[in-house]
Design an enzyme around this catalytic site. Structure first.
Site, PDB file in Angstrom:
ATOM      1  N   GLU A  49       0.816  -1.214   0.000  1.00 55.29           N
ATOM      2  CA  GLU A  49       0.000   0.000   0.000  1.00 55.29           C
ATOM      3  C   GLU A  49       0.847   1.262   0.000  1.00 55.29           C
ATOM      4  O   GLU A  49       0.570   2.210  -0.728  1.00 55.29           O
ATOM      5  CB  GLU A  49      -0.951   0.018   1.199  1.00 55.29           C
ATOM      6  CG  GLU A  49      -2.151  -0.911   1.053  1.00 55.29           C
ATOM      7  CD  GLU A  49      -1.826  -2.352   1.379  1.00 55.29           C
ATOM      8  OE1 GLU A  49      -0.706  -2.620   1.874  1.00 55.29           O
ATOM      9  OE2 GLU A  49      -2.678  -3.220   1.143  1.00 55.29           O
TER      10      GLU A  49
ATOM     11  N   HIS B 202     -11.583  -3.764   8.687  1.00 53.26           N
ATOM     12  CA  HIS B 202     -12.065  -3.681   7.303  1.00 53.26           C
ATOM     13  C   HIS B 202     -13.378  -2.909   7.218  1.00 53.26           C
ATOM     14  O   HIS B 202     -14.135  -3.079   6.277  1.00 53.26           O
ATOM     15  CB  HIS B 202     -12.298  -5.092   6.730  1.00 53.26           C
ATOM     16  CG  HIS B 202     -11.043  -5.869   6.481  1.00 53.26           C
ATOM     17  ND1 HIS B 202     -10.272  -6.377   7.500  1.00 53.26           N
ATOM     18  CD2 HIS B 202     -10.417  -6.212   5.333  1.00 53.26           C
ATOM     19  CE1 HIS B 202      -9.243  -7.017   6.980  1.00 53.26           C
ATOM     20  NE2 HIS B 202      -9.296  -6.925   5.670  1.00 53.26           N
TER      21      HIS B 202
END
Lengths: 462, 342, 336
Positions: B74, B143
C-alpha cells in the site's frame, strides 16, 4: 472609626440588592442586631440587622436604590464619635457611586441571611473595574461582536431568540421562556411580539382604569388580648372569603384581614412583580403596628405570608399557609384567567366550580354574590394585569422556596388533595420542619370547605 | 430524488439505471478511453476485477499496462501513484479497503498533500484514490472503518463521499479533472445500490453539497450511506408533521459552507449524521462552522451530532449495527430536536 | 578514440569531453562552496531552520547525474543540496529558498529539506527518509507509459534502505521493469546509527538480488567510479531493461544536521575520510590526464566562490513572501 454598613450578599447568585425601606433614619440611634433596612433581590426579600450600636449617618443608598453587594450603604458612629466626611472619601451623591457588580461566587452561603460583615477584608468597598480587553477583540469575526452576551446572570435563550429580540428592540429578560429548562426560544419571542402588537391583551390593562394611591383595606374583627391573627386571602378573592373560618377560630384573638391590592376594597394598583406585591402588603402589615401576630394566608396570600414572615420573623408568632402559591411552576392558568376575565355569572360559574373538591358546594347564589363583588371592570382589569405578571403564560413566576428554607418560626401548610388550581404535591417541596396537614376531601378552598375541621388545628393557638 | 444535485450533466443526456459500482466502473471506462494518461492501480483490480468488483473486466478492455495489479504494497503503491501523478499520468489508485490506507499515510499525508505547497506551486499531484469504506459487511474492526475525517483534516487533500450512483460517477470524473489529490470514500454497502445515471461524460462538482429533500423544521446534514438513512427517517417524520431538510454533504473537504449555513438559517435546527466515530469527526466541523458563522444567530436549539460509537467496528451483527447511527436513532434525535419547537 | 587511451585510463576520462569534465569539477566546487556558504549563513543567523550538509559527498552527486539530461528526473533526500546543484539548479534561487524568499525555488515554502527544481527534473528533496523512493518509481512508470524515454535517478541514504518503502519501491520497479536507478549514498550513518548496527547485510547493493536487479558498490568519492556505474545503470534503464541499485560509499564531513555533536564517530575516522576528499581526487585526476591545469582548476574554484557570493547577495535582497499568501499553493485553485 465608624462601622460600615454594606449591602450583604445573602444569596449565592446575588449580584446586587435593592433597598426596600430603611427602618432607621439617618441621624437616629440604632442598636446592634436591630432591623436596619429591608432588601429585595430577584429571589427574596429580607431584613438586614445593624452591625453595631450607634448613630446612623451617611445613608448613601436611599430606599428604592439598587446596590452591588459589598458596597457601603451607610455608616454607624459610636456614641461620642465625631461625624466627619464620608469615610470612603467620596463626596456627596447617593446612587452615583455604584461600583461594578461583583460576580457571584459559591461561598457556601445559602439559606440564612448573613449578617453584614463590617469592613470585611474580603469584601473591599471599592472594586477595580476589569480592564478592557486588548486588541484581540478586533481580530474576532464581526458576527461575534453582537453574539456575545454581556457577563452576568442572563436568562437562557437560544441564539435565534436573542437575535429576534435584538432585532425587535426587546430585552430578552422580559420574555418568558417555555423551552427546555425555561429556555427562551424563537417562538417565545414571536408570541411576545404578537402580544405586544395586540391592542388589548389579557395582561395589558384596559384604558378605563388607573392606579390608585392610599393604604390597603384592612377588615378588623375579633376582640381580646391574645396574639392577633392576620389573614391574607388569595387571588381574585377578598377579605370576605375568610368568613367561614372566622367562626371556627379560637376566641380572644383580634383578627385583621388585609385585602390584596386590586382586591376587595383595596386600591387598584399596577403591580409588576411578586416583590412589589409583597412590598405593598408589608407596608400594610407594618401599618398595623403589631408586636406579634399569627400570620395566615391562602393561595397567593399564602405566598405573600411566607415572604412577609421572611422579613418580619421577629413579629410573627406562627405561620399557616393554605394551598400556598410559589412552590412550583404549575398552576391552573385558564382558571385564573377565566375568573379574572368573567363579566357575568354564566362565565364565572364553570371556573368557580373548579375551586372546591365538590363542585356542588358552588351554588348559583354563591356565584352571583361573587360576581357582584367583581362587578367593577377596573377591579377585573387590575386583577388580570396582576395575573399577567405573577402567572405569565399560566406559570407561577415566583417562588417562596428560599423563604421557607430560611423561616424558622412554627409553620404549617394545609392543603386539600383535590386541589385543581395548584397541585397539592407542591406541598412536598417544603422543608421537613414545616408541618403538613393534607385533607382528602378538600380542594383549593379547605378553609371554606372544611372550616370546622380546620378550626381544630388553630385550637391551641396562644 | 436528486433535487439539487448540482451536476453539470447536459439536460438531454439520457439516463439508465446502474448500480453504484457500475457507475464508478463506467466513469473509469470513459476516462480510460478518453485519456491515455489515465491508469488504474491497485491490488487485485485486474482479472480478479477488484475486491468489490468495481474495476470488473476493464483489464480485458485496456490491458495490464493500464489496469495495473500492484503487489500488496500500500505504501509503495500509493507512492508510485503519487510520483506518476507528479510526472504526467492520471492514476486512479484503489485501496482494497480504506482501512489499508493507514499503511500509506506517509505517501498520502506527507507527500501527495504537501508536495505542491512545499515546492511553491511548481508541481501538482492529480492523483485519485478510491477508498472502499464503512461497516455493515461483518468484516469487523480492520475492514469497516470510516476514516474520511482523518484525511479531511489535511490541507492539500480533497475528500469526497458520493452517496448515489450518479454522484459516484460524476465525482470520479470530476476528481480526474482536478489538478490536486482527491480521495473518494465509497461506502461498501452502496456498491449494489441502483440509481439513474446519466450516460456519457458529466461532472459532479467537488465542494458542492446537494439538498436531497427540502424541509423547514430541521436540517439533517448527512454523508454517504447516512444520506439514505436520513431520507428514510425524513419520510417517517413527514408523517408526524416534521419536515426535515436533508443535505448530502458529498464533499467533506472543501465543505460547501453556503449550502449548510443556508439550510440552518432556514430551519434553525441542525442534526449531523455520519458513520465515522462521533468525536472529532465531520459533525464537529459542521457544528463549529455553524457556531462560528452568522447562522449561529438562527439556531433555536442545540446542535445534535449522531456519529459512530466510540469503539472499533464489532463483528457481531447486532453490535455492528449498534456501532453506527441507524434510522431509529435519527428519528429519535430529530423528534427531540423538532420537539423543541415552541 | 577510447582505443587510443592507455589501458588504465579512468572511465570518466575516456567517456566525457574535457569541457564536460571541467564542468563537473566546477559543479563539485559549487556544491562545496554552496554548503560552506549555507553553513556560514546559518552561523550568522541568516537561515531560519536546520540543514543537512553534503560536504564530502560531491563526487557521488555530480557523478550520478553525469548520464542524465534535463528531461530525466531525480528524487532527492534531506541531504539534497548537492543533487540539486548536480542536476543544474541555479544556486541563487537555492540560496533564496534557504533565506525563505519568494524568489526561492519553492517561494520560501519549502526551505532546505524540500529544495526542488522541477524544470530541471529535480522532483524535490524529501524530509521523510525513504519518501522519495515510491515517487521515483511513479515517475519511472510515467516515463514508461508516456514513452518519454526519461530515466529517474532516485537518491537515498543508507538509513532509507531499512524502510519498507525501499523494499516496496524496488520490488515494483523490478516487476514492471521501470527506468529507474536507485542510488544509495552510503555515508555509514543514519544520523548516529552505523550501517553495521542498522543493516543486516554488509553491502546494501546485495539487496538488489532480492529484487532481481543489478547491484554494485562503488567508491562514492571517486567521480569516475560513480559515473561509470551510473552510466551502465542509466543505459540499462533507458533500454527498457529495468532498474538497478548503485551503492555509493561516501562520507559526510559534517554532522547529520546542525544539532549533531558528533559523538558517534572518531576524529581519526573523520580525518581519514577528509584525506580522501573527492574534489582533490577529481582535480588531481584532471591534471594527471592533462584535462586541466592547476591554474585552470584554481580559476574554477574562484569562479564557484564568486557565484556563491553573488547568490547569497541575491538571496539577501529578495522579497519575503506575503503573510496573506500563507495558504497559497495548497491547492491549484484556492478553496476555502
Amino acid at each position: 472609626m465608624p462601622v460600615e454598613v454594606i449591602m450583604p450578599k445573602v444569596d449565592m447568585d446575588m449580584a446586587s440588592g435593592r433597598i426596600a425601606v430603611w427602618h432607621v433614619e439617618a441621624g437616629a440611634r440604632v442598636e446592634k442586631s436591630e432591623a436596619l433596612f429591608d432588601i429585595e433581590t430577584d429571589k427574596a426579600a429580607m431584613e438586614v440587622e445593624s452591625p453595631a450600636s450607634g448613630t446612623l449617618h451617611h445613608v448613601i443608598a436611599e430606599a428604592g436604590s439598587e446596590v452591588a453587594i459589598g458596597q457601603p450603604v451607610a455608616w454607624i458612629y459610636a456614641d461620642g464619635e465625631a461625624v466627619g466626611p464620608r469615610p470612603d472619601g467620596t463626596a456627596g451623591g447617593t446612587n452615583d457611586d455604584h461600583g461594578p457588580q461583583a460576580s457571584a461566587s459559591d461561598d457556601g452561603m445559602s439559606g440564612k441571611a448573613r449578617p453584614p460583615a463590617p469592613s470585611s477584608p474580603e469584601e473591599p468597598a471599592k472594586r477595580t473595574p476589569e480592564p478592557a480587553p486588548s486588541g484581540v477583540g478586533s481580530a474576532l469575526p464581526a458576527a461575534l461582536s453582537h453574539a456575545v452576551p454581556p457577563r452576568g446572570t442572563l436568562p437562557r435563550a437560544t441564539p435565534k431568540a436573542r437575535r429576534l429580540a435584538r432585532d425587535n428592540g426587546l430585552e430578552i429578560a422580559a420574555i418568558d421562556g417555555n423551552g427546555p429548562r425555561g429556555r427562551i426560544q424563537a417562538g417565545d419571542v414571536a408570541r411576545h411580539l404578537e402580544a405586544l402588537s395586540r391592542p388589548e391583551t389579557a395582561s395589558a390593562a384596559p384604558l378605563h382604569w388607573s392606579p390608585e394611591a392610599g393604604p390597603l383595606s384592612v377588615l378588623r374583627s375579633g376582640k381580646g388580648d391574645k396574639t392577633p391573627i392576620v389573614l391574607l386571602h388569595g387571588f381574585a378573592s377578598d377579605g370576605a372569603s375568610w368568613a367561614p373560618l372566622l367562626a371556627s377560630l379560637p376566641t380572644g384573638h383580634p383578627v385583621y384581614r388585609i385585602e390584596l391590592p386590586s382586591h376587595g376594597r383595596s386600591p387598584r394598583r399596577r403591580i409588576a412583580s411578586f416583590a412589589e406585591l409583597v412590598r405593598d402588603m408589608r407596608q400594610a402589615f407594618d401599618g398595623l403596628g403589631l408586636q406579634q401576630a399569627h400570620l395566615v394566608g391562602h393561595s397567593l396570600g399564602g405566598a405573600v405570608a411566607a415572604a412577609l414572615a421572611d422579613t418580619r420573623a421577629r413579629r410573627i408568632a406562627s405561620l399557616t399557609l393554605f394551598n400556598p402559591a410559589g412552590l412550583g411552576p404549575e398552576i391552573n392558568g385558564p382558571a385564573l384567567a377565566g375568573i379574572a376575565r368573567a363579566t357575568r355569572a354564566e362565565s364565572l360559574a364553570p371556573w368557580l366550580k373548579l375551586l372546591p373538591a365538590d363542585e356542588e358546594t358552588i351554588t348559583s347564589n354563591y356565584v352571583r354574590s361573587v360576581m357582584l363583588a367583581r362587578a367593577d371592570p377596573a377591579l377585573r382589569a387590575a386583577q388580570a394585569d396582576l395575573a399577567g405578571h405573577l402567572f405569565p403564560d399560566g406559570v407561577q413566576a415566583f417562588s417562596i422556596a428560599a423563604a421557607l428554607d430560611r423561616i424558622e418560626l412554627p409553620t404549617r401548610i394545609i392543603w386539600g388533595k383535590r386541589d385543581r388550581i395548584i397541585p397539592w404535591s407542591h406541598a412536598l417541596r417544603a422543608p421537613g420542619r414545616i408541618s403538613l396537614n393534607l385533607f382528602e376531601n378538600a380542594g383549593h378552598l379547605p378553609h371554606i370547605e372544611l372550616a370546622g375541621q380546620i378550626g381544630i388545628l388553630f385550637a391551641d393557638m396562644k | 430524488m436528486n433535487m439539487d444535485a448540482g451536476t453539470l450533466a447536459r439536460p438531454e443526456q439520457e439516463t439508465r439505471e446502474l448500480s453504484y459500482a457500475e457507475a464508478i466502473r463506467e466513469a473509469m471506462d470513459i476516462a480510460l478511453a478518453a485519456d491515455e494518461r489515465v491508469v488504474l492501480m491497485g491490488e487485485d483490480i485486474g482479472v480478479y476485477g477488484g475486491a468489490f468488483q468495481v474495476t470488473g473486466d476493464l483489464v480485458h478492455k485496456y490491458g495490464t499496462d493500464r489496469v495495473i495489479d500492484t503487489p500488496i504494497s500500500e505504501l509503495g503503491g500509493a507512492g508510485v501513484a503519487v510520483g506518476a501523478a507528479m510526472t504526467g499520468l492520471r492514476p486512479i489508485f484503489e485501496f482494497q479497503f480504506s482501512d489499508f490506507a493507514t499503511l500509506a499515510m506517509e505517501q498520502i499525508v506527507n507527500q501527495a498533500a504537501k508536495v505542491r505547497y512545499m515546492l511553491g506551486g511548481a508541481v501538482s499531484v492529480p492523483v485519485v484514490m478510491r477508498m472502499p469504506a464503512g461497516s455493515g459487511t461483518g468484516a469487523a474492526a480492520q475492514h469497516s472503518q470510516s476514516l474520511e475525517a482523518w484525511f479531511a483534516h489535511v490541507p492539500g487533500l480533497k475528500v469526497v463521499q458520493p452517496s448515489t450512483p450518479e454522484d459516484a460517477k460524476g465525482l470520479l470524473l470530476a476528481a480526474l479533472e482536478d489538478p490536486d489529490p482527491v480521495l473518494i470514500f465509497e461506502h461498501k454497502l452502496l456498491y449494489k445500490m441502483k440509481g439513474e445515471v446519466p450516460a456519457g461524460h458529466y461532472l459532479t462538482p467537488i465542494g458542492k453539497a446537494a439538498i436531497r429533500r427540502k424541509g423547514t423544521d430541521l436540517t439533517i446534514v448527512a454523508t454517504s450511506i447516512m444520506v439514505h438513512k436520513a431520507l428514510e427517517a425524513a419520510q417517517t417524520l413527514a408523517g408526524e408533521g416534521i419536515e426535515a431538510e436533508v443535505v448530502d454533504l458529498r464533499t467533506i473537504r472543501p465543505i460547501d459552507r453556503e449550502t449548510v449555513l443556508g439550510s440552518v438559517r432556514k430551519t434553525s435546527r441542525l442534526l449531523c449524521v455520519y458513520e465515522g466515530v462521533k468525536t472529532l469527526g465531520i459533525g464537529a466541523e459542521i457544528s463549529a462552522m455553524v457556531a462560528e458563522s452568522d447562522a449561529f444567530d438562527y439556531l433555536d436549539a442545540p446542535i445534535v451530532r449522531l456519529g459512530g460509537a466510540e469503539c472499533p467496528i464489532p463483528y457481531n451483527p447486532d453490535l455492528e449495527r449498534a456501532a453506527v447511527p441507524q434510522v431509529p436513532d435519527i428519528l429519535q434525535a430529530a423528534r427531540a430536536l423538532a420537539g423543541e419547537r415552541v | 578514440m577510447p582505443d587510443l587511451l592507455p589501458e588504465n585510463t579512468p572511465f570518466a576520462i575516456a567517456r566525457y569531453t574535457p569541457d564536460e569534465l571541467k564542468a563537473a569539477l566546477r559543479k563539485m566546487y559549487l556544491i562545496r562552496k554552496f554548503e560552506e556558504g549555507a553553513e556560514e549563513s546559518y552561523t550568522r543567523g541568516l537561515i531560519h531552520g536546520t540543514m543537512h550538509l553534503s560536504i564530502g559527498q560531491e563526487a557521488s552527486a555530480v557523478g550520478a547525474c553525469m548520464a542524465l539530461g534535463d528531461a530525466d528526473k531525480i528524487t532527492s533526500t534531506h541531504r539534497g543540496h548537492g543533487h540539486c546543484v548536480a542536476k543544474g539548479a541555479d544556486v541563487s534561487r537555492m540560496f533564496a529558498e534557504f533565506f525563505g524568499k519568494e524568489s526561492g525555488y519553492c517561494r520560501g515554502r519549502g526551505g532546505s529539506m524540500h529544495i526542488a527544481d522541477v524544470e530541471k527534473g529535480n522532483l524535490g528533496a524529501n524530509g521523510i527518509v525513504g519518501g522519495g523512493l515510491p515517487i521515483a518509481v511513479g515517475a519511472a512508470l510515467s516515463a514508461k507509459r508516456l514513452g518519454t524515454g526519461a530515466v529517474t535517478v532516485c537518491f537515498f541514504g543508507d538509513g532509507a534502505n531499512n524502510e519498507g518503502a525501499f523494499h516496496e519501491a524496488l520490488n515494483m520497479a523490478a516487476i514492471w521493469k521501470l527506468p529507474v536507478v536507485f542510488v544509495c549514498e552510503n555515508n555509514k550513518y543514519g544520523m548516529s546509527t552505523s550501517t553495521e548496527r542498522s543493516t543486516a547485510v554488509r553491502r546494501i547493493a546485495t539487496r538488489a538480488d532480492a529484487y532481481a536487479m543489478p547491484g554494485v558498490t562503488v567508491d562514492g568519492n571517486d567521480f569516475s567510479a560513480v559515473s561509470e556505474a551510473m552510466d551502465a545503470a542509466v543505459a540499462r534503464a533507458r533500454a527498457g531493461e529495468g532498474p538497478s541499485l548503485v551503492e555509493s560509499m561516501t562520507y559526510r564531513w559534517r554532522g547529520h544536521s546542525k544539532s549533531d555533536r558528533n559523538r558517534y564517530r572518531s576524529k581519526e575516522e573523520i580525518a581519514d575520510w577528509m584525506a580522501r576528499d573527492p574534489i582533490t581526487r577529481m582535480a588531481d585526476m584532471l591534471v594527471e590526464h592533462g584535462i586541466a591545469t592547476r591554474e585552470e582548476i584554481a580559476g574554477l574554484e574562484a569562479g564557484a566562490d564568486r557565484e556563491i557570493a553573488e547568490a547569497i547577495e541575491f538571496a539577501k535582497t529578495g522579497e519575503n513572501p506575503k503573510v496573506a499568501e500563507v495558504t497559497r499553493d495548497v491547492y491549484t485553485e484556492a478553496v476555502q
